[in-house]
Design a protein around this motif. Structure first.
Motif, PDB file in Angstrom:
ATOM      1  N   UNK A 195       8.139  10.619  -1.008  1.00  0.00           N
ATOM      2  CA  UNK A 195       6.692  10.832  -0.930  1.00  0.00           C
ATOM      3  C   UNK A 195       5.995  10.001   0.144  1.00  0.00           C
ATOM      4  N   UNK A 207       5.683  10.334   3.633  1.00  0.00           N
ATOM      5  CA  UNK A 207       6.053  11.244   4.710  1.00  0.00           C
ATOM      6  C   UNK A 207       6.009  10.573   6.066  1.00  0.00           C
ATOM      7  N   UNK A 228      -0.063  13.425   7.006  1.00  0.00           N
ATOM      8  CA  UNK A 228      -0.124  13.314   5.553  1.00  0.00           C
ATOM      9  C   UNK A 228      -1.476  12.741   5.164  1.00  0.00           C
ATOM     10  N   UNK A 262       6.665   7.224   6.671  1.00  0.00           N
ATOM     11  CA  UNK A 262       7.419   5.976   6.767  1.00  0.00           C
ATOM     12  C   UNK A 262       8.517   6.049   7.810  1.00  0.00           C
ATOM     13  N   UNK A 277       4.610  11.197  12.928  1.00  0.00           N
ATOM     14  CA  UNK A 277       4.325  11.380  11.501  1.00  0.00           C
ATOM     15  C   UNK A 277       3.242  10.369  11.135  1.00  0.00           C
ATOM     16  N   UNK A 309       0.833  -1.203   0.000  1.00  0.00           N
ATOM     17  CA  UNK A 309       0.000   0.000   0.000  1.00  0.00           C
ATOM     18  C   UNK A 309       0.866   1.250   0.000  1.00  0.00           C
ATOM     19  N   UNK A 332       1.615   4.127  -3.479  1.00  0.00           N
ATOM     20  CA  UNK A 332       1.351   5.568  -3.478  1.00  0.00           C
ATOM     21  C   UNK A 332       2.630   6.393  -3.352  1.00  0.00           C
ATOM     22  N   UNK A 376       5.632   5.437  -8.180  1.00  0.00           N
ATOM     23  CA  UNK A 376       5.390   6.548  -9.114  1.00  0.00           C
ATOM     24  C   UNK A 376       6.623   6.910  -9.922  1.00  0.00           C
TER      25      UNK A 376
END
Lengths: 116, 453
Positions: free
Chosen positions: A95, A97, B89, A99, B48, A42, A46, A50
């Protein structure tokens, strides 16, 4: 004559095997690959996917083991720092943010087709 | 056939691109750093989070302690995101929610990246009215900062918003539109993430269309002489100027019925690297640099591409930079441009990134930099590993002298008082912000300096 033809055919086949997939084939292959772990998949879909499945970005393609080997030679810590800080065209965290380091490492291992 | 890059390299007496040292900063203790796209903004958030659905987002906001900042794709250069508390996010709140075919409107999750909106809209016989020249931004981030494309007759993206859903600091959702909670709506259409987390957006779209894009290299003086006419007579027009070359290129787009084409495009990332090489080798002689690059650019043929609209607006930006962009009254663009060019070409020989000039129609959004006036934006850039401060400090007074308003996400030093002088509804925005977030949970230090002074 037939023997020459067979030898020529085999040499072309062998050279094709040695060369591995063409760039276009590698792009197609990269777009079929996905992490086994659903959570990691997942995130991958995203974020990394990309850029790491498009030749135009210059990013090493998912599953392109030879391209990834030159990166892996720098050491996993260096690759992790590159993701965290950004590297070349890759934005910081690629991308994803939210993780953490383990997830980023797992994504690197997946794209480089390394055992995790 | 010899490629364009090979020709340029031969002109320069090809040299390997100097490798820049990699910026490797060790992460502090256990908290990983968050950085923006260019790396110029950094913070070490304790939390986060990327909520998987609306309920999780609501719970997160309700239960979080300290400051909460929404983060999109990190393409802002100003400190809109940094906090050492919580960043959230919306990357998992992405995709099309519903469409209204009769009104040609679509409800979209606010975490959707602009580059992922075009195709699902097209499948539903809709298209965005306009797009910026990159499509990595989240929809929420684009709206929050008045992100724009170019087109003298087209407004910024915030003006395509018909309705929004916000999640407030207490976890409640609030719906607003042109007719419902309209004051909140007008404040939220450019909101800097300071009112709440925008979770859903209803966009006014149009029927799908194709664009014919024509890119032509010209002497900059010719571009400047014709810029306003080109802007008035084409749907989308912008131009770029390459410092120290005397040249620039124009990008003109118009709606077309012509078939979709495939033509080799000049790779802007390759172009940036080549300009950097020219700078590295030739900055000691501006005249030689202009001769070499100008000669090369005069050989570049016109590019024509026909594509679906959502495939023709944006380019990939793989060479990172820091950027200053101001939005000026349109009638001031030429004077400001000429002064900025003079500053760069007399004081900053190391600059190689292009200037970008775009045209945007006026709107009535409270904090939109395009509020109340037809606008031209002028953007200048520095390579991300180079210190931009001296160059931007030299240019910013010119932008302000010509009544420029800074792009909310791009580097500027305007204070709250200065900004308040540019926005008639500044106090009204502050009042709405106080009403929706009385404890200031969405205010980091930069936003506090703007809205709590």
């Amino acid at each position: 004559m037939l023997r020459i033809f067979i030898l020529l055919f085999l040499s072309v086949l062998l050279s094709a095997c040695e060369q591995g997939p063409s760039p276009e084939e590698m792009v197609a292959i990269s777009q079929t690959l996905a992490p086994d772990d659903p959570q990691l998949n997942e995130i991958y879909q995203r974020s990394c996917q990309n850029c790491h499945t498009l030749a135009s970005t210059g990013a090493p393609l998912t599953g392109d083991i030879s391209a990834w080997q030159t990166r892996l030679d720098k050491g996993k810590n260096t690759l992790l720092e590159n993701v965290i800080n950004g590297f070349g065209g890759m934005p910081p965290f690629g991308l994803c943010m939210e993780c953490n380091a383990d997830q980023l490492t797992a994504l690197i291992d997946f794209m480089a087709q390394q055992p995790n | 056939m010899q490629s364009r890059r090979t020709f340029l390299q031969q002109l320069m007496g090809a040299a390997a691109v100097l490798a820049m040292p990699t910026h490797l900063l060790a992460a502090k203790s256990n908290a990983l750093p968050w950085r923006n796209w260019s790396g110029s903004q950094v913070c070490y958030p304790n939390t986060r989070s990327a909520p998987a659905n609306l309920a999780q987002l609501q719970t997160l906001l309700k239960e979080s302690q300290g400051v909460i900042r929404p983060v999109g794709s990190g393409h802002s250069f100003m400190p809109l995101v940094p906090t050492n508390d919580t960043i959230v996010s919306l990357s998992r709140l992405s995709g099309l929610i519903s469409v209204d075919a009769d009104k040609q409107q679509a409800r979209v999750w606010a975490g959707t990246r602009l580059g992922e909106i075009g195709e699902p809209l097209a499948q539903n016989r809709q298209a965005l009215l306009n797009m910026p020249d990159i499509d990595e931004q989240s929809l929420a981030g684009a709206i929050a900062t008045a992100t724009h494309g170019t087109g003298a007759h087209i407004t910024c993206m915030s003006d395509y918003v018909e309705a929004m859903q916000l999640v407030l600091a207490n976890g409640d959702t609030l719906e607003c539109s042109r007719t419902q909670n309209s004051d909140i709506f007008n404040a939220a259409r450019v909101n800097l993430g300071a009112l709440g987390v925008v979770s859903q957006v209803t966009l006014q779209n149009q029927a799908p269309y194709k664009l014919k894009r024509e890119t032509t290299w010209l002497p900059i003086e010719e571009i400047l002489d014709n810029a306003h006419d080109l802007a008035d007579n084409n749907r989308n027009f912008e131009f770029y100027f390459i410092p120290f070359t005397g040249m620039g290129f124009i990008d003109v787009q118009n709606i077309t019925d012509e078939p979709i084409t495939e033509m080799e495009k000049l790779d802007q990332n390759d172009g940036a690297e080549d300009l950097k090489t020219a700078r590295d080798l030739l900055s000691w002689s501006p005249k030689l640099r202009e001769l070499v690059l100008g000669t090369y650019m005069k050989t570049l043929p016109k590019e024509v591409n026909v594509a679906n609209s959502w495939q023709n607006y944006a380019s990939e930006r793989n060479v990172r930079f820091n950027e200053m962009e101001y939005h000026l009254p349109r009638e001031n663009m030429l004077s400001a441009f000429k002064e900025i060019r003079h500053i760069v070409e007399t004081q900053f020989p190391e600059v190689f990134f292009p200037f970008e000039v775009r045209f945007i129609k006026q709107d009535d959004i409270w904090l939109s930099p395009f509020n109340g006036r037809e606008t031209c934006s002028i953007a200048v850039h520095r390579y991300h590993q180079e210190d931009y401060t001296a160059m931007f400090a030299a240019i910013e007074p010119v932008m302000q002298k010509y009544q420029g308003r800074p792009h909310w996400g791009k580097i500027n030093t305007m204070t709250a008082n200065q900004l308040a002088g540019h926005y008639d509804r500044w106090s009204d925005f502050k009042a709405i912000r106080q009403q929706l977030d009385p404890k200031g949970q969405f205010l980091n230090p930069y936003l506090s300096s703007l809205f709590r002074s």
